[in-house]
Design a protein around this motif. Structure first.
Motif, PDB file in Angstrom:
ATOM      1  N   THR A 263      -0.918  -0.312   8.444  1.00 53.65           N
ATOM      2  CA  THR A 263      -2.306  -0.558   7.385  1.00 53.65           C
ATOM      3  C   THR A 263      -3.231  -1.404   7.795  1.00 53.65           C
ATOM      4  OG1 THR A 263      -0.710   0.436   5.721  1.00 53.65           O
ATOM      5  CG2 THR A 263      -2.915  -0.790   5.150  1.00 53.65           C
ATOM      6  N   PRO A 264      -4.424  -1.236   8.056  1.00 52.80           N
ATOM      7  CA  PRO A 264      -5.500  -2.139   8.122  1.00 52.80           C
ATOM      8  C   PRO A 264      -5.371  -3.575   6.719  1.00 52.80           C
ATOM      9  CG  PRO A 264      -6.421  -0.120   8.460  1.00 52.80           C
ATOM     10  CD  PRO A 264      -5.233   0.145   7.841  1.00 52.80           C
ATOM     11  N   GLU A 265      -5.282  -4.647   7.000  1.00 50.37           N
ATOM     12  CA  GLU A 265      -5.078  -5.346   6.058  1.00 50.37           C
ATOM     13  C   GLU A 265      -6.246  -5.230   4.709  1.00 50.37           C
ATOM     14  OE1 GLU A 265      -4.964  -9.553   7.178  1.00 50.37           O
ATOM     15  OE2 GLU A 265      -3.022  -9.218   8.131  1.00 50.37           O
ATOM     16  N   ALA A 270      -1.534  -4.829  -0.725  1.00 51.61           N
ATOM     17  CA  ALA A 270      -1.398  -5.868  -0.401  1.00 51.61           C
ATOM     18  C   ALA A 270      -2.032  -6.283   1.057  1.00 51.61           C
ATOM     19  CB  ALA A 270      -0.012  -6.560  -0.253  1.00 51.61           C
ATOM     20  N   GLU A 271      -2.626  -7.386   1.564  1.00 56.98           N
ATOM     21  CA  GLU A 271      -3.345  -7.642   2.582  1.00 56.98           C
ATOM     22  C   GLU A 271      -2.192  -7.643   3.770  1.00 56.98           C
ATOM     23  OE1 GLU A 271      -6.179 -10.777   2.278  1.00 56.98           O
ATOM     24  OE2 GLU A 271      -7.495  -9.767   0.736  1.00 56.98           O
ATOM     25  N   HIS A 272      -1.615  -6.704   4.085  1.00 56.99           N
ATOM     26  CA  HIS A 272      -0.433  -6.786   5.129  1.00 56.99           C
ATOM     27  C   HIS A 272      -0.514  -5.292   5.754  1.00 56.99           C
ATOM     28  CE1 HIS A 272       3.500  -7.503   6.874  1.00 56.99           C
ATOM     29  NE2 HIS A 272       3.102  -8.899   6.854  1.00 56.99           N
ATOM     30  N   PRO A 277      -1.547   1.917   1.783  1.00 60.76           N
ATOM     31  CA  PRO A 277      -2.975   1.672   1.541  1.00 60.76           C
ATOM     32  C   PRO A 277      -3.470   1.896   0.136  1.00 60.76           C
ATOM     33  CG  PRO A 277      -2.306   3.780   2.456  1.00 60.76           C
ATOM     34  CD  PRO A 277      -0.954   3.237   2.449  1.00 60.76           C
ATOM     35  N   ARG A 278      -4.407   1.415  -0.155  1.00 59.56           N
ATOM     36  CA  ARG A 278      -5.063   1.845  -1.580  1.00 59.56           C
ATOM     37  C   ARG A 278      -5.457   3.259  -1.728  1.00 59.56           C
ATOM     38  NH1 ARG A 278      -7.729  -3.039  -0.431  1.00 59.56           N
ATOM     39  NH2 ARG A 278      -9.724  -1.869   0.105  1.00 59.56           N
ATOM     40  N   ASP A 279      -6.018   3.639  -0.468  1.00 59.96           N
ATOM     41  CA  ASP A 279      -6.424   5.120  -0.384  1.00 59.96           C
ATOM     42  C   ASP A 279      -5.679   5.784   0.509  1.00 59.96           C
ATOM     43  OD1 ASP A 279      -7.487   7.811  -0.433  1.00 59.96           O
ATOM     44  OD2 ASP A 279      -9.643   7.108  -0.076  1.00 59.96           O
ATOM     45  N   PRO A 280      -4.714   6.694   0.250  1.00 61.77           N
ATOM     46  CA  PRO A 280      -3.854   7.330   1.436  1.00 61.77           C
ATOM     47  C   PRO A 280      -4.745   8.238   2.160  1.00 61.77           C
ATOM     48  CG  PRO A 280      -3.135   8.454  -0.633  1.00 61.77           C
ATOM     49  CD  PRO A 280      -4.143   7.170  -1.072  1.00 61.77           C
TER      50      PRO A 280
END
Length: 306
Positions: A263-265, A270-272, A277-280
């Motif tokens: 996942t792009p942070e 979470a930033e990791h 992801p917030r939006d799948p």
């Protein structure tokens, strides 16, 4: 050039999917279903592979069945390292495969990462290559040995607790058949005997300087099947598509299983890179774009004329 698309990597391992963000794997299931549908729409001939599980856990697969994930999956993938990290014997491989076959008898089972490191001695890896081939060749349709090259110590391994894991962490740097300095290990010649039937799994880092050497070695060894990855997180780097194009062009002579993950942070809950992801839908869009770019569907008329 792309035989299969693997949707994530080791989702039941906290080094690759954060269970604090998604403790019931409901977000993972939603993301995977969307990505599988996107891959099928882009090219239905590309097999859809559930991210290789580690540990090999039939309960996790039952959970995925309950969420409807397996309705959109062609292959269930297993990862195992019994001489390095797992708490079972290398001789148990057939039983481990059977455990998952019993849960999903209608799906193909692939072993998409299997390896034995040379952390203790190169002779251990040499034995592991031959014994793995004896146990798995002919038992499952695809096997990918991890890996061709040792991971350079200065790069660091993708694991959650790093040096705090003790020898478990340092084993990550000794899984290759070739040392980081280019020196072949004892196991390389033994692997060559099985290369036509047992493919290779090799991660390539962004703008990896080992790419051309890897291709040369794989052709010399007679490798037919390769598993590698394209990182969703790397997609947002400058010149990402230039690197992806170079990587996939270099690998064009192999039947390739491409793993889409990380996942792009800036898009994670979470930033990791292990975060849901917030939006799948973003992951589905990435998977679709990669398939359309590197494995576009062949129109039926063109296929018939070809």
């Amino acid at each position: 050039m792309i035989e299969a698309a693997m949707l994530w990597n080791e989702p039941n391992n906290k080094s690759h999917w954060d269970p604090e963000v998604d403790p019931e794997w409901t977000r993972f299931a939603e993301m995977t279903i969307g990505a599988a549908k996107a891959v099928e729409a882009a090219n239905p001939a590309v097999k859809r592979v559930l991210g290789g599980i580690s540990p090999i856990d039939p309960h996790f697969i039952r959970r995925m069945i309950g969420y409807g994930v397996l309705d959109h999956i062609d292959v269930v993938a297993l990862h195992g390292f019994p001489l390095d990290w797992n708490l079972w014997s290398i001789h148990d491989w057939p039983a481990k495969v059977a455990e998952i076959e019993a849960v999903v008898p209608e799906r193909e089972i692939w072993v998409t990462e299997v390896g034995v490191g040379s952390f203790g001695a190169e002779e251990v890896q040499q034995f592991g290559v031959d014994r793995t081939a004896e146990l798995l060749v002919g038992r499952v349709p695809r096997i990918f040995w991890y890996s061709l090259f040792d991971l350079p110590m200065e790069w660091g391994a993708t694991t959650r607790h790093r040096e705090a894991e003790g020898s478990s962490y340092y084993r990550h740097f000794h899984m290759g058949l070739i040392k980081a300095d280019g020196t072949p290990k004892l196991g390389l010649d033994h692997y060559a005997r099985h290369a036509a039937d047992m493919g290779l799994m090799q991660w390539f880092h962004f703008e990896d300087p080992r790419l051309d050497d890897a291709v040369a070695w794989m052709k010399r060894l007679g490798v037919k099947h390769l598993r590698t990855g394209l990182s969703w997180a790397d997609y947002f780097r400058p010149n990402a598509l230039d690197w992806f194009d170079r990587q996939m062009e270099a690998l064009a002579d192999f039947e390739t299983t491409v793993t889409f993950c990380f996942t792009p942070e800036h898009l994670g809950i979470a930033e990791h890179h292990t975060s849901a992801p917030r939006d799948p839908a973003g992951f589905a869009d990435f998977c679709a774009e990669m398939i359309e770019r590197y494995a576009p569907a062949v129109p039926m008329r063109a296929a018939a004329n070809g």
